[in-house]
Write an enzyme that holds these catalytic residues in place. Structure first.
Site, PDB file in Angstrom:
ATOM      1  CB  VAL A 255      -0.902  -0.024   1.262  1.00 25.44           C
ATOM      2  CG1 VAL A 255      -1.710   1.254   1.389  1.00 25.44           C
ATOM      3  CG2 VAL A 255      -1.828  -1.221   1.209  1.00 25.44           C
TER       4      VAL A 255
ATOM      5  CG  ASP B 233      -2.285   4.152 -10.875  1.00 24.13           C
ATOM      6  OD1 ASP B 233      -1.429   4.544 -11.680  1.00 24.13           O
ATOM      7  OD2 ASP B 233      -2.110   4.144  -9.636  1.00 24.13           O
TER       8      ASP B 233
ATOM      9  CB  ALA C 287       4.450   0.955  -2.507  1.00 20.68           C
ATOM     10  N   GLY C 288       3.156   3.230  -4.847  1.00 24.56           N
ATOM     11  CA  GLY C 288       3.219   3.561  -6.273  1.00 24.56           C
ATOM     12  C   GLY C 288       3.004   2.361  -7.174  1.00 24.56           C
TER      13      GLY C 288
ATOM     14  CB  ALA D  23      -4.708  -3.709  -7.893  1.00 30.38           C
TER      15      ALA D  23
ATOM     16  N   GLY E  90      -0.064   0.914  -7.487  1.00 29.12           N
ATOM     17  CA  GLY E  90      -1.470   0.876  -7.889  1.00 29.12           C
ATOM     18  C   GLY E  90      -2.336  -0.013  -7.019  1.00 29.12           C
ATOM     19  CB  SER E  91      -2.154  -1.210  -3.506  1.00 36.65           C
ATOM     20  OG  SER E  91      -2.569  -0.178  -2.677  1.00 36.65           O
TER      21      SER E  91
HETATM   22  O1  PMV Z   1       1.504   6.843  -6.954  1.00 38.82           O
HETATM   23  P1  PMV Z   1       0.691   6.184  -8.021  1.00 38.82           P
HETATM   24  O2  PMV Z   1       1.152   4.840  -8.401  1.00 38.82           O
HETATM   25  O3  PMV Z   1      -0.763   6.256  -7.771  1.00 38.82           O
HETATM   26  O4  PMV Z   1       0.956   7.005  -9.374  1.00 38.82           O
HETATM   27  C1  PMV Z   1       0.583   8.300  -9.487  1.00 38.82           C
HETATM   28  C2  PMV Z   1       0.902   8.773 -10.869  1.00 38.82           C
HETATM   29  C3  PMV Z   1       0.784  10.274 -11.015  1.00 38.82           C
HETATM   30  O5  PMV Z   1       1.116  10.570 -12.371  1.00 38.82           O
HETATM   31  C4  PMV Z   1       1.759  10.984 -10.097  1.00 38.82           C
HETATM   32  C5  PMV Z   1      -0.623  10.769 -10.703  1.00 38.82           C
HETATM   33  C6  PMV Z   1      -1.652  10.403 -11.762  1.00 38.82           C
HETATM   34  O6  PMV Z   1      -2.835  10.637 -11.498  1.00 38.82           O
HETATM   35  O7  PMV Z   1      -1.309   9.944 -12.856  1.00 38.82           O
END
Ligand code: PMV
Length: 319
Positions: free
Chosen positions: A102, A152, A104-105, A111, A107-108
Site C-alpha cells: 500500500v 492506474d 508504494a506507487g 487493483a 497501484g494497490s
Molecule cells: O503513486 P501512483 O502509483 O498512484 O501514481 C501516481 C501517478 C501520477 O502521475 C503521479 C498521478 C496520476 O494521477 O497519474
C-alpha cells in the site's frame, strides 16, 4: 452460495508520471505476478443492502453504510450500481487480500477496485468490459487524489502494457521481447496526493520552468515508446534514468530514492528511476537477466525494504 473471487494485477509506471496529469503521455506496465484479490460471500442472514468489508492488510473491518460518501469504496459501489442499474445490493461479505504494498506507487488502490468490480460483476452475473472496469475504478481513484490522470485504473483493468494520454483512446504497446524489472520499495510510504499537490504548486509558482520540465518528460516518453516497441532495452534504460533527473527537478524524488537509483545503476542496471507519485514508495530498475541478482543485492544493501523481480512479458504472451 459459494464464495466468488477475482483478482487484478499491480502496475508500474515506466515513464511519464506527474507529466501525465498535464496531458503528456506515459507508459505503464501491468505486474501480473503481484495481485490484489477480492472474495465475495453471500450473506443471507444480513439485511439486503448490508455489505461487510474486511481487509487484513490495512486492518479494515467495516460495513459499507458507515463510510463517508467520498470514500473510495462508496464511490466504487455507487459506480457499480449506476452501471448495473441495481437498486438494492444483496447482503454480502467482501474480503480483500492483496500482495501489493500500500502507498508504494504500485497501484494497490486501483487493483483492489478492479478486483472488487470483477468479483461484484460475477456475483450478480455480469461480465464487465475492460473499459467499464476502468471507468468505474476511476471513480474510486478520485478519492485518492482530486485529479487522477486515469493511468492506474486503465493499465490495471486492461492488464496490458499501455501508452496512455489523458482523454485520448488507449494505445496498447506491442512488446517484441520480455522486459526485466526490479521494483524496490524504499520503506517510506508514498502519498501521491502530496506530490501531485506539490507539483501543482510548483506549476502555479513558476509555470514556464515547470511546464518546460513537463514537456521534456513528454518528449522522453514519446522516444521511449519507440524503444519499447523495438525491444531496445539499453536505450530504454537510459531514458528511464533521464526521466529520473527530470522528476528530481520537479521535486518529487527524495535522497533515499536517489540512493536506490544510484545503487541499481552502479551495480549494472540499464537504467533506474522512481515510479509512481514519488516522495517515497518504489523505484524501478531495468536489468538484463544475468545482472538481476547483483542489482537486487545492491538494492537491499542500499536500504530497500523489499525488492520484487517483475518480468513484463512480450505481448504475444498476453493473447
Ligand atoms: O503513486 P501512483 O502509483 O498512484 O501514481 C501516481 C501517478 C501520477 O502521475 C503521479 C498521478 C496520476 O494521477 O497519474
Amino acid at each position: 452460495m459459494p464464495s466468488i473471487s477475482a483478482t487484478a494485477p499491480a502496475k508500474v509506471i515506466l515513464l511519464g508520471e506527474h507529466a501525465v496529469v498535464y496531458n503528456q503521455p506515459a507508459i505503464a506496465f501491468p505486474v501480473p505476478d503481484v495481485r490484489a484479490r477480492v472474495a465475495i460471500l453471500a450473506n443471507p442472514p444480513g439485511k439486503p443492502g448490508h455489505v461487510e468489508i474486511t481487509s487484513r492488510q490495512v486492518q479494515l473491518q467495516t460495513s459499507l453504510d458507515v463510510l463517508p460518501p467520498e470514500h473510495a469504496f462508496q464511490r466504487l459501489f455507487t459506480a457499480f450500481q449506476r452501471e448495473t442499474g441495481l437498486k438494492q445490493l444483496p447482503a454480502m461479505q467482501v474480503t480483500i487480500s492483496s500482495e501489493i504494498p500500500v502507498a508504494a506507487g504500485m497501484g494497490s488502490g486501483a487493483a483492489v477496485s478492479v478486483a472488487m468490480l470483477k468479483a461484484l460483476g460475477l456475483f450478480v452475473g455480469i461480465k464487465f468490459s475492460n473499459a467499464q472496469l476502468a471507468a468505474m475504478a476511476y471513480e474510486a481513484e478520485k478519492a485518492y487524489h482530486g485529479n487522477p490522470s486515469g493511468i492506474d485504473n486503465t493499465v490495471i483493468a486492461c492488464e496490458k502494457p499501455v501508452y496512455f494520454k489523458k482523454n485520448e483512446p488507449i494505445t496498447f504497446l506491442t512488446l517484441p521481447s520480455d522486459f526485466n524489472l526490479l521494483i524496490a520499495y524504499s520503506g517510506i510510504p508514498a502519498q501521491t496526493i502530496a506530490t501531485v499537490n506539490a507539483v501543482r504548486a510548483k506549476m502555479e509558482q513558476s509555470p514556464v520552468q515547470t511546464g518546460a520540465i513537463i514537456e521534456q518528460i513528454g518528449t522522453l516518453v514519446r522516444q521511449a515508446r519507440v524503444y519499447v516497441e523495438a525491444g531496445d532495452v539499453a536505450s530504454l534504460g537510459r531514458a528511464c534514468t533521464q526521466n529520473q533527473s527530470l522528476l528530481m527537478q520537479l521535486g518529487v524524488s527524495t535522497p533515499k530514492l536517489e540512493n536506490l537509483v544510484n545503487a541499481a545503476i552502479n551495480a549494472g542496471a540499464l537504467g533506474a528511476k522512481l515510479t509512481g507519485g514519488g516522495g517515497g514508495g518504489n523505484i524501478l530498475a531495468l536489468v538484463n537477466p544475468e545482472i538481476q541478482v547483483k542489482v537486487m543485492d545492491a538494492l537491499y544493501q542500499a536500504g530497500a525494504e523489499r525488492v520484487f523481480p517483475a518480468t513484463v512479458r512480450k505481448t504475444a504472451d498476453y493473447e
